[in-house]
Design a protein around this motif. Structure first.
Motif, short mmCIF file in Angstrom:
data_model
loop_
_atom_site.label_atom_id
_atom_site.label_comp_id
_atom_site.label_asym_id
_atom_site.label_seq_id
_atom_site.Cartn_x
_atom_site.Cartn_y
_atom_site.Cartn_z
N SER A 1 0.83 -1.20 0.00
CA SER A 1 0.00 0.00 0.00
C SER A 1 0.86 1.26 0.00
O SER A 1 0.59 2.22 -0.73
CB SER A 1 -0.92 0.00 1.22
N ILE A 2 1.95 1.23 0.79
CA ILE A 2 2.84 2.39 0.84
C ILE A 2 3.55 2.58 -0.51
O ILE A 2 3.65 3.69 -1.03
CB ILE A 2 3.89 2.20 1.96
N ALA A 3 3.99 1.46 -1.09
CA ALA A 3 4.75 1.56 -2.35
C ALA A 3 3.87 1.93 -3.53
O ALA A 3 4.29 2.65 -4.43
CB ALA A 3 5.45 0.23 -2.63
N TYR A 4 2.63 1.44 -3.52
CA TYR A 4 1.73 1.70 -4.64
C TYR A 4 1.35 3.18 -4.69
O TYR A 4 1.24 3.79 -5.75
CB TYR A 4 0.49 0.81 -4.49
N GLY A 5 1.19 3.76 -3.50
CA GLY A 5 0.99 5.20 -3.42
C GLY A 5 -0.32 5.69 -3.98
O GLY A 5 -0.41 6.77 -4.58
N ASP A 6 -1.39 4.90 -3.80
CA ASP A 6 -2.70 5.36 -4.25
C ASP A 6 -3.06 6.63 -3.45
O ASP A 6 -3.09 6.59 -2.22
CB ASP A 6 -3.73 4.25 -4.01
N PRO A 7 -3.34 7.73 -4.16
CA PRO A 7 -3.62 8.97 -3.42
C PRO A 7 -4.89 8.90 -2.58
O PRO A 7 -5.09 9.73 -1.69
CB PRO A 7 -3.77 10.01 -4.53
N ALA A 8 -5.72 7.91 -2.85
CA ALA A 8 -6.96 7.79 -2.08
C ALA A 8 -6.80 6.87 -0.88
O ALA A 8 -7.70 6.75 -0.06
CB ALA A 8 -8.08 7.29 -2.98
N ALA A 9 -5.65 6.22 -0.77
CA ALA A 9 -5.46 5.24 0.31
C ALA A 9 -5.05 5.93 1.60
O ALA A 9 -4.45 7.01 1.59
CB ALA A 9 -4.42 4.21 -0.10
N GLU A 10 -5.35 5.26 2.70
CA GLU A 10 -5.06 5.82 4.02
C GLU A 10 -3.57 5.80 4.35
O GLU A 10 -3.03 6.76 4.90
CB GLU A 10 -5.82 5.04 5.11
N LEU A 11 -2.91 4.67 4.04
CA LEU A 11 -1.57 4.48 4.60
C LEU A 11 -0.52 5.47 4.09
O LEU A 11 0.31 5.94 4.88
CB LEU A 11 -1.11 3.03 4.39
N PRO A 12 -0.49 5.81 2.79
CA PRO A 12 0.50 6.81 2.38
C PRO A 12 0.36 8.13 3.15
O PRO A 12 1.35 8.72 3.58
CB PRO A 12 0.21 6.99 0.88
N ALA A 13 -0.90 8.56 3.34
CA ALA A 13 -1.10 9.81 4.08
C ALA A 13 -0.68 9.64 5.53
O ALA A 13 -0.08 10.55 6.14
CB ALA A 13 -2.57 10.22 4.01
N PHE A 14 -0.95 8.48 6.09
CA PHE A 14 -0.53 8.20 7.46
C PHE A 14 0.99 8.27 7.56
O PHE A 14 1.54 8.90 8.48
CB PHE A 14 -1.04 6.82 7.88
N ALA A 15 1.67 7.65 6.61
CA ALA A 15 3.14 7.64 6.64
C ALA A 15 3.68 9.07 6.55
O ALA A 15 4.63 9.42 7.26
CB ALA A 15 3.67 6.79 5.49
N VAL A 16 3.08 9.87 5.70
CA VAL A 16 3.54 11.26 5.56
C VAL A 16 3.30 12.02 6.86
O VAL A 16 4.18 12.72 7.37
CB VAL A 16 2.84 11.94 4.36
N ALA A 17 2.09 11.86 7.41
CA ALA A 17 1.76 12.58 8.64
C ALA A 17 2.69 12.18 9.78
O ALA A 17 3.07 13.00 10.61
CB ALA A 17 0.31 12.33 9.03
N MET A 18 3.08 10.89 9.79
CA MET A 18 3.91 10.39 10.88
C MET A 18 5.40 10.64 10.66
O MET A 18 6.21 10.24 11.49
CB MET A 18 3.70 8.88 11.04
N ASP A 19 5.75 11.25 9.52
CA ASP A 19 7.17 11.41 9.22
C ASP A 19 7.86 10.05 9.16
O ASP A 19 8.99 9.90 9.65
CB ASP A 19 7.85 12.26 10.31
N ALA A 20 7.21 9.10 8.60
CA ALA A 20 7.76 7.75 8.57
C ALA A 20 9.00 7.70 7.70
O ALA A 20 9.18 8.51 6.79
CB ALA A 20 6.71 6.78 8.03
#
Lengths: 280, 797
Positions: free
Chosen positions: A114-133
């Motif tokens: 999910s993180i690698a696919y980077g679907d702009p509608a998905a939750e996890l990429p936004a979560f990773a960005v918000a968390m400074d992952a």
């Protein structure tokens, strides 16, 4: 709706997978297959080879590493939700994953995928960005770590190089005065949202000290709304002002379920919902 | 599990007897098979020498094929051959989707594959035959087509304009069919009305979304001159006729087998070009050919339904009595009327059924059906009902608000009284045995509207708009020959049942009704066992095979229980009569002193009986022991059809309560109530599941489902991710109860129950939403009612 022909390579270790991928530009990585396989069957993509990494040992480990929780790329959404460490240290991630599709998909879909696919509608990429992952990428020349904020470049476009495989995501622990609050508006439970928001809030007593707003399902990638966050810190919730600010900061892209106007409206009221949650 | 409902049909005898199964919620035996994954669907079938096909379908809504080259595709790996219309047309004659009983219909000939012009996105133009589906799809990419794209007539509202694109130039316009119903004098009645309310409603196209997609295996046996078609349809004998006619095969040498079918909803009762092509290919090649529609094909080629724009007007007097109703309905059906049922029926039902529960002395209805460049539209579950009920009930709510009387009160003032049947709809269709008054009374006791009113006010502070609706409706069930047959369609309105006692004492039943997952087999078994006096597990059922079942119509229009069930009842009674005759001869006693209970012929006054097995063994193996002249017939066959009226109507009252979040526009259905009067319930649990399933499909139409097209006629959401159907989370609590008014047309007294939920839910949900929005003086008039439409109505965006 049958996939075109492709060859298949079942990687036993990450080195083999990287080597194989570096030798074949047209090869793609298969993990849980929840996005890739439908795309293949619809003949939207015709890779030369599927490099199946799902059998690689230890790539689904979830462990603590210093100040980070490290989630192996192959951990499925269900693995993550049911992991004791995550439940203890990152309960918000459990709540977020409950909104990701449905149980059958969560049993197969992987965190790394999910993180690698980077679907702009998905939750996890936004979560990773918000968390400074920190996103751990392994390639021919070894490992490199990219901050999630720098990882997403555009629509389904990431900083992942063609010889690299995403192997883990490292989330820093939240300090006692930091909170990750999220909300989203969907037409049906489990759908991609019409708009969603990950907010990392740092409190000083009850006052907001620092705020990161990262939207999903609004544009081409996780959309960070820095100026709007500043406005919230300074003035609190003012629908008209925040809406104006968001409109200037994010290029809202409408879809079948919500127009760009709708997304802008929802993005604005999501701030209010987040603040209300914070009060509770 | 044994929640006995009191059987209110004296013709069926007491529930307090052995083997009384009618009226009980018995578990359905075939559910276990499906849970175990043991079903036999078309795609499970593998025949020796079988080939697979994939169709090249038009990517455009309207285009001309300048040239097509299939040579390279023919050389692709695993490909047996590639055909265009030229090859297929040699084996299949064209068809026309018109009937003669509803006034002039104009629709041109249609062939399995389009030859020169394509008229919707998804229309097949070529077919690859290969060793497997994947190889067939590989070859599709190698077919070269020189397309000349044409302007598409996508919007039905401009289809009759002077500058419209004429889809069939030979017809001169895009008009398919129009009908006007005129009873009384609406204009004069509106003039004398105390108040007149009006509205215009929009319904988006949606489709049936069956769990199992359409599928067919055709197997031409040259030696026998016989074709066997395994097909997941609803009406095997109709298909038998169609295949025989268009492939020019003796009808007796066409066998249609429909084993397990994973949902149908009316989607699978039509003739599809791709399926006809498959039958033709099998005949040409003498090999079994399989086609299973994939989900993309389902969305772009399964029939769509419900594309309507309807305006309505209602005149009332001071007390709220309806004086007149007028509606004007426009519908777009794609480029062809479907065969053989035609695409006029949906609009026809709208004209017939609007206002049906009420006394409306003056009624006028105009329906106009036009062609457009979209997927063909035709009959889908609750044909026309959602539109008819929604326009009627929206107008009634508006009238109630106008003169400030209660939503149930205005309805009660206008119902055709329960004791006033037989009667007629405002359009003039005969009605019998209905109970709108009793059903509404029951609904109101279930709902507690006072509580809901209180909650409405309390919720306003919480940024939530709450509202409720109550509606009444009639549902068309158990159609007679006046539905299709009278118009020239070879669609049987009669159904048959055949039942026999076998040597082992087992009962075998076959029926022309088919099962698509709704429990047909279970209720047929219940009726047979009940009427014969045998245990459920001694009855075996065969359905869906034209070589093995009596002739009949199949399952559609909620006709299985009422028509097919009656045939089973009659056959079982005849068989029982024969059994008692034989038993009386064997036992040397008066037939009237005997009965059958628990698989045994008993003496009512006591004393030793004989088991059905003993009786059967005597008849079959030791017939010489029977007294001379005993009729050894242990097989009985019976038929039933509705005579004299077009349909047996069912009625329902429904209520629902909704909450709308003012910031997000998200609608939550808090609770849904349905009271159904379907006469005798053979298996109450299955009836309730039909109601619930129907309501959920109605929720789909009201809130979620829409085939979205762009201006060029490209479907935008042809995947299960983008086309939204309600899922478990979106399903509210649905409370179901019943009023029972048996149909006087049959012994069994059952009316249909399959479609009311789908027909009524969109109306009551829309009314409840508008009841909520009305607090702020707002309304929505377009389904599906999306969050965005709510926010736009509220002026938030």
């Amino acid at each position: 709706m049958k996939a075109p022909d492709f060859s298949y390579f079942e990687a036993q270790n990450i080195e083999d997978a990287i080597k194989y991928k570096s030798e074949d530009d047209e090869a793609v990585i298969l993990a849980g297959g929840q996005s890739l396989l439908p795309a293949l069957n619809m003949r939207l993509s015709s890779p030369s080879c599927l490099i199946d990494i799902s059998k690689i040992n230890n790539l689904n480990e979830i462990k603590i590493e210093g100040d980070f929780i490290n989630i192996g790329a192959l951990a499925t959404h269900s693995d993550v939700m049911n992991n004791d460490l995550v439940r203890e240290k990152y309960p918000c991630l459990v709540d977020i994953l409950k909104m990701v599709a449905h149980a059958a998909i969560r049993n197969k879909g992987t965190h790394g995928g999910s993180i690698a696919y980077g679907d702009p509608a998905a939750e996890l990429p936004a979560f990773a960005v918000a968390m400074d992952a920190e996103i751990v990428l392994s390639g021919l020349s070894g490992q490199r770590i990219v901050n999630a904020k720098d990882f997403y470049l555009g629509l389904f476009e990431t900083d992942l190089k063609s010889d690299e495989i995403l192997t883990a995501i490292r989330y820093p622990f939240l300090s006692h005065n930091q909170h990750l609050i999220f909300d989203e508006v969907c037409r049906r439970h489990g759908d991609y949202a019409m708009a969603g928001l990950m907010a990392k809030v740092e409190l000083d007593q009850s006052k907001i000290n620092n705020l990161d707003l990262v939207y999903f399902a609004t544009g081409d990638k996780p959309n960070v709304a820095q100026n709007t966050a500043r406005l919230v810190i300074d003035n609190g919730y003012d629908y008209e002002k925040l809406k104006k600010s968001l409109a200037s900061e994010i290029d809202f892209a409408g879809d079948l379920n919500s127009s760009s106007e709708m997304k802008l409206h929802l993005a604005t009221i999501l701030i209010n919902k987040i603040l209300n949650k914070l009060e509770r | 599990m044994d929640d006995i409902k009191v059987n209110q049909n004296p013709k069926l005898g007491s529930m307090d007897r052995p083997n009384s199964y009618i009226g009980r919620s018995l578990p359905r035996e075939n559910a276990k098979k499906h849970l175990e994954g043991g079903g036999q669907f078309v795609d499970d079938l593998v025949l020796p020498r079988m080939l697979h096909v994939a169709f090249l379908r038009s990517p455009f809504a309207h285009a001309e094929i300048k040239s097509i080259n299939v040579e390279e595709a023919k050389t692709s790996l695993g490909v047996f051959d590639v055909y265009t219309s030229k090859e297929i047309d040699e084996y299949c004659t064209p068809w026309v989707g018109t009937l003669g009983h509803l006034g002039e219909m104009r629709s041109p000939e249609q062939t399995p594959l389009a030859e020169k012009i394509v008229r919707w996105q998804g229309e097949p133009i070529a077919v690859v035959i290969a060793n497997n589906r994947a190889q067939a799809e590989d070859a599709l990419e190698l077919i070269e087509v020189d397309w000349e794209e044409k302007d598409a007539q996508v919007d039905m509202e401009t289809a009759l304009d002077d500058n419209a694109v004429i889809i069939h130039p030979e017809l001169g316009s895009n008009l398919f069919w129009t009908r006007t119903v005129n009873q009384g004098d609406v204009n004069q009645a509106f003039e004398t009305s105390h108040a007149v309310v009006e509205t215009t409603l929009d319904f988006a196209r949606h489709t049936g979304v069956t769990l199992e997609s359409r599928g067919i295996v055709a197997d031409w046996n040259k030696a026998e001159g016989k074709i066997t078609i395994y097909h997941n349809g609803q009406a095997p004998h109709m298909m038998q006729h169609i295949i025989a006619k268009h492939l020019e095969i003796n009808e007796g040498l066409v066998r249609i087998v429909s084993r397990d079918v994973g949902g149908s909803f009316g989607i699978k009762v039509h003739v599809y070009p791709d399926e006809m092509a498959v039958a033709a290919i099998s005949k040409k090649l003498g090999r079994p050919i399989k086609f299973i529609a994939d989900r993309l094909e389902s969305f772009t080629t399964d029939i769509h339904a419900r594309c309507h724009k309807i305006s309505g007007k209602l005149g009332i007097d001071k007390e709220g009595k309806i004086l007149a109703m007028e509606i004007n309905d426009l519908s777009g059906i794609g480029p062809f009327s479907m065969y053989p049922r035609t695409s006029a029926i949906e609009t026809n039902q709208v004209l017939n059924l609007s206002g049906a529960p009420y006394v409306i002395p003056n009624y006028k209805a105009v329906g106009t059906v036009v062609f457009q460049n979209k997927t063909p539209m035709c009959q889908y579950r609750a044909v026309g009902h959602p539109i008819a009920v929604a326009i009627t009930e929206a107008l009634i709510d508006k009238a109630a608000n106008k003169i400030d009387i209660g939503l149930s009160e205005i309805r009660k003032k206008n119902f055709i009284p329960d004791n006033a049947y037989p009667n007629k709809t405002p359009s003039g269709v005969p009605l019998e045995d209905l109970s709108h008054q009793a059903s509404m009374d029951k609904l109101l006791t279930m709902m507690n509207i006072q509580e809901i009113e209180k909650e409405k006010i309390a919720n306003l502070d919480k940024n939530v708009l709450s509202g409720y609706g109550v509606i009444s409706m009639c549902e068309v069930t158990n159609p007679s020959p006046l539905f299709y047959g009278v118009g020239g369609a070879h669609i049987s309105s009669q159904d048959g049942a055949s039942i026999r006692l076998e040597g082992s004492g087992a009962i075998h039943l076959s029926s022309s009704i088919t099962e698509q997952g709704q429990g047909t087999e279970a209720i047929m078994k219940q009726i047979a066992a009940d009427q014969l006096g045998v245990s459920m597990d001694s009855v075996r059922v065969t359905l869906g095979d034209t070589d093995a079942t009596p002739y009949g119509g199949g399952t559609w229009a909620s006709r299985g229980a009422g028509i097919g069930g009656e045939a089973v009842l009659k056959a079982a009674r005849t068989l029982k009569d024969n059994i008692l005759d034989i038993a009386a001869a064997i036992m040397q006693t008066d037939k009237n002193s005997l009965d059958v209970e628990n698989n045994t012929v008993i003496r009512k006054n006591g004393g030793e009986g004989i088991t059905l097995q003993q009786l059967a063994e005597t008849v079959y193996y030791r017939g010489h022991e029977l007294p001379k002249g005993t009729n050894p017939e242990l097989l009985a066959t019976a038929s039933f059809l509705i005579e004299g009226i077009p349909f047996v109507f069912t009625n329902s009252a429904m209520g629902c309560k909704v909450s709308i979040h003012q910031d997000t526009g998200i609608i939550k259905i808090d609770k849904f109530w349905a009271v159904e009067d379907c006469g005798t319930q053979i298996n109450p649990k299955l009836v309730e599941e039909q109601i619930r399933g129907g309501v959920i499909q109605g929720i789909g139409g009201a809130l979620f489902e829409e085939c979205v097209y762009d201006d060029q006629g490209n479907m935008q959401n042809a995947t299960m991710a983008d086309y939204l159907v309600p899922m478990a989370y979106e399903m509210p609590d649905i409370i179901v109860d019943h009023v029972t008014t048996n149909s006087g047309r049959s012994i069994i007294g059952a009316k249909g129950a399959g479609e009311a939920g789908t027909g009524g839910a969109p109306a009551v949900i829309m009314n409840a939403i508008n009841n909520a929005l009305n607090q702020l003086g707002k309304e929505v008039v377009s389904q599906p009612i999306t969050p965005e439409k709510i926010l736009r109505a509220l002026g938030k965006i």
